[in-house]
Design a protein around this motif. Structure first.
Motif, PDB file in Angstrom:
ATOM      1  N   UNK A 189      -7.602  -6.934  -0.745  1.00  0.00           N
ATOM      2  CA  UNK A 189      -6.167  -7.184  -0.562  1.00  0.00           C
ATOM      3  C   UNK A 189      -5.439  -7.529  -1.867  1.00  0.00           C
ATOM      4  N   UNK A 190      -5.961  -8.412  -2.731  1.00  0.00           N
ATOM      5  CA  UNK A 190      -5.227  -8.686  -3.976  1.00  0.00           C
ATOM      6  C   UNK A 190      -4.984  -7.428  -4.810  1.00  0.00           C
ATOM      7  N   UNK A 191      -5.956  -6.518  -4.849  1.00  0.00           N
ATOM      8  CA  UNK A 191      -5.775  -5.263  -5.580  1.00  0.00           C
ATOM      9  C   UNK A 191      -4.633  -4.452  -4.971  1.00  0.00           C
ATOM     10  N   UNK A 192      -4.584  -4.405  -3.639  1.00  0.00           N
ATOM     11  CA  UNK A 192      -3.540  -3.641  -2.950  1.00  0.00           C
ATOM     12  C   UNK A 192      -2.166  -4.247  -3.202  1.00  0.00           C
ATOM     13  N   UNK A 193      -2.075  -5.553  -3.086  1.00  0.00           N
ATOM     14  CA  UNK A 193      -0.790  -6.232  -3.290  1.00  0.00           C
ATOM     15  C   UNK A 193      -0.277  -5.979  -4.701  1.00  0.00           C
ATOM     16  N   UNK A 194      -1.186  -5.922  -5.658  1.00  0.00           N
ATOM     17  CA  UNK A 194      -0.792  -5.661  -7.036  1.00  0.00           C
ATOM     18  C   UNK A 194      -0.202  -4.277  -7.237  1.00  0.00           C
ATOM     19  N   UNK A 195      -0.543  -3.341  -6.372  1.00  0.00           N
ATOM     20  CA  UNK A 195      -0.020  -1.976  -6.480  1.00  0.00           C
ATOM     21  C   UNK A 195       1.257  -1.758  -5.681  1.00  0.00           C
ATOM     22  N   UNK A 196       1.564  -2.660  -4.766  1.00  0.00           N
ATOM     23  CA  UNK A 196       2.674  -2.443  -3.836  1.00  0.00           C
ATOM     24  C   UNK A 196       3.958  -3.123  -4.298  1.00  0.00           C
ATOM     25  N   UNK A 197       5.074  -2.549  -3.903  1.00  0.00           N
ATOM     26  CA  UNK A 197       6.396  -3.117  -4.164  1.00  0.00           C
ATOM     27  C   UNK A 197       6.812  -3.897  -2.922  1.00  0.00           C
ATOM     28  N   UNK A 198       6.925  -5.239  -3.016  1.00  0.00           N
ATOM     29  CA  UNK A 198       7.248  -6.028  -1.830  1.00  0.00           C
ATOM     30  C   UNK A 198       8.642  -5.751  -1.269  1.00  0.00           C
ATOM     31  N   UNK A 199       9.470  -5.065  -2.026  1.00  0.00           N
ATOM     32  CA  UNK A 199      10.817  -4.746  -1.537  1.00  0.00           C
ATOM     33  C   UNK A 199      10.801  -3.528  -0.607  1.00  0.00           C
ATOM     34  N   UNK A 200       9.685  -2.796  -0.584  1.00  0.00           N
ATOM     35  CA  UNK A 200       9.610  -1.610   0.271  1.00  0.00           C
ATOM     36  C   UNK A 200       9.117  -1.994   1.666  1.00  0.00           C
ATOM     37  N   UNK A 201       9.421  -1.185   2.679  1.00  0.00           N
ATOM     38  CA  UNK A 201       8.937  -1.478   4.039  1.00  0.00           C
ATOM     39  C   UNK A 201       7.453  -1.142   4.144  1.00  0.00           C
ATOM     40  N   UNK A 202       6.614  -2.140   4.268  1.00  0.00           N
ATOM     41  CA  UNK A 202       5.169  -1.939   4.262  1.00  0.00           C
ATOM     42  C   UNK A 202       4.609  -1.945   5.684  1.00  0.00           C
ATOM     43  N   UNK A 203       3.767  -0.970   5.973  1.00  0.00           N
ATOM     44  CA  UNK A 203       3.061  -0.907   7.250  1.00  0.00           C
ATOM     45  C   UNK A 203       1.570  -0.940   6.947  1.00  0.00           C
ATOM     46  N   UNK A 207     -14.865   1.982   2.422  1.00  0.00           N
ATOM     47  CA  UNK A 207     -13.620   2.192   3.146  1.00  0.00           C
ATOM     48  C   UNK A 207     -13.855   3.059   4.387  1.00  0.00           C
ATOM     49  N   UNK A 208     -14.573   4.166   4.222  1.00  0.00           N
ATOM     50  CA  UNK A 208     -14.842   5.061   5.348  1.00  0.00           C
ATOM     51  C   UNK A 208     -15.611   4.334   6.451  1.00  0.00           C
ATOM     52  N   UNK A 209     -16.574   3.513   6.060  1.00  0.00           N
ATOM     53  CA  UNK A 209     -17.364   2.757   7.040  1.00  0.00           C
ATOM     54  C   UNK A 209     -16.498   1.758   7.794  1.00  0.00           C
ATOM     55  N   UNK A 220      -7.538  -0.088   1.446  1.00  0.00           N
ATOM     56  CA  UNK A 220      -8.340  -1.247   1.058  1.00  0.00           C
ATOM     57  C   UNK A 220      -9.763  -1.095   1.595  1.00  0.00           C
ATOM     58  N   UNK A 221     -10.722  -1.035   0.693  1.00  0.00           N
ATOM     59  CA  UNK A 221     -12.113  -0.803   1.079  1.00  0.00           C
ATOM     60  C   UNK A 221     -12.687  -1.946   1.911  1.00  0.00           C
ATOM     61  N   UNK A 222     -12.503  -3.182   1.471  1.00  0.00           N
ATOM     62  CA  UNK A 222     -13.119  -4.330   2.144  1.00  0.00           C
ATOM     63  C   UNK A 222     -12.666  -4.476   3.593  1.00  0.00           C
ATOM     64  N   UNK A 223     -11.423  -4.127   3.881  1.00  0.00           N
ATOM     65  CA  UNK A 223     -10.878  -4.337   5.221  1.00  0.00           C
ATOM     66  C   UNK A 223     -10.679  -3.051   6.007  1.00  0.00           C
ATOM     67  N   UNK A 224     -10.852  -1.891   5.365  1.00  0.00           N
ATOM     68  CA  UNK A 224     -10.607  -0.629   6.057  1.00  0.00           C
ATOM     69  C   UNK A 224      -9.161  -0.455   6.438  1.00  0.00           C
ATOM     70  N   UNK A 225      -8.274  -0.961   5.614  1.00  0.00           N
ATOM     71  CA  UNK A 225      -6.831  -0.944   5.919  1.00  0.00           C
ATOM     72  C   UNK A 225      -6.118   0.113   5.099  1.00  0.00           C
ATOM     73  N   UNK A 226      -5.174   0.790   5.735  1.00  0.00           N
ATOM     74  CA  UNK A 226      -4.308   1.767   5.080  1.00  0.00           C
ATOM     75  C   UNK A 226      -2.919   1.151   4.997  1.00  0.00           C
ATOM     76  N   UNK A 264     -13.214   0.485  13.139  1.00  0.00           N
ATOM     77  CA  UNK A 264     -12.018   0.260  13.950  1.00  0.00           C
ATOM     78  C   UNK A 264     -11.800   1.364  14.994  1.00  0.00           C
ATOM     79  N   UNK A 265     -12.788   2.208  15.191  1.00  0.00           N
ATOM     80  CA  UNK A 265     -12.711   3.311  16.154  1.00  0.00           C
ATOM     81  C   UNK A 265     -11.790   4.438  15.693  1.00  0.00           C
ATOM     82  N   UNK A 266     -11.591   4.552  14.399  1.00  0.00           N
ATOM     83  CA  UNK A 266     -10.862   5.698  13.861  1.00  0.00           C
ATOM     84  C   UNK A 266     -11.861   6.819  13.601  1.00  0.00           C
TER      85      UNK A 266
END
Length: 201
Positions: free
Chosen positions: A156-170, A41-43, A117-123, A48-50
């Protein structure tokens, strides 16, 4: 346009009339163990220049202080529910809600996250405690985000499994950036130009 649509749908319904129902097997993988997820994830975030810091729990407060000082960030927005030890000395609160102009005038924002998300470096933010509403992380030019190791999932599938699709996701993959047809990169168009991430082991 609606007449054409109805005509097409009528033909489809007529074509499948009387067809047996088909049971669709949905055995999608939703979790996966990924050794070294924190490092990956850190890599990926750094790609992405973060700016990325991987620290121990006892180093978080000092790292936040140093990061804000390094940016000269004094007026920092702090959403409700952010852990007190992550909060700078004189935080700017979002109660009542700050206007876009007020958010644009601050030095930055500090938040936690819902999942990473480790594979994509996404928060991913879901406006939960310590994250605030979407405008808080889209208007200020600097976003400091703290990610705990137990919030990092493989993909991503792991992340989607943890998230509530009714919430505003960024979903954040690095600082805001876009490019034109000639591939000239422009940062800060749709969000902060600077993303700094503290990953807590």
């Amino acid at each position: 346009m609606s007449g054409s649509r109805e005509l097409i749908l009528t033909r489809i319904r007529a074509a499948v009339a009387g067809a047996p129902d088909v049971e669709i097997t949905r055995a999608y993988r939703t979790t996966r163990d990924l050794p070294g997820a924190v490092e990956l994830f850190a890599e990926r975030v750094a790609d992405y220049r973060a700016v990325v810091h991987v620290v121990a729990e006892e180093e978080v407060t000092a790292t936040i202080t140093a990061a804000l000082a390094g940016r000269g960030a004094v007026r920092v927005v702090v959403p409700a529910g952010l852990p007190p030890e992550w909060t700078p000395p004189e935080p700017v609160t979002d109660d009542p809600s700050l206007s876009a102009a007020e958010l644009d005038a601050v030095d930055g924002v500090i938040t936690g996250c819902a999942v990473a998300i480790a594979e994509t470096g996404t928060i991913v933010l879901d406006a939960g405690p310590g994250q605030g509403r979407r405008a808080l992380t889209l208007v200020p030019d600097y976003h400091l985000c703290v990610v705990r190791a137990d919030q990092i999932v493989a993909d991503v599938p792991d992340a989607v499994g943890r998230l509530d699709p009714a919430r505003p996701l960024t979903w954040i993959s690095g600082p805001s950036a876009t490019s034109d047809i000639e591939l000239n990169r422009v940062e800060g168009v749709h969000g902060p130009r600077v993303l700094e991430v503290i990953v807590v082991r």
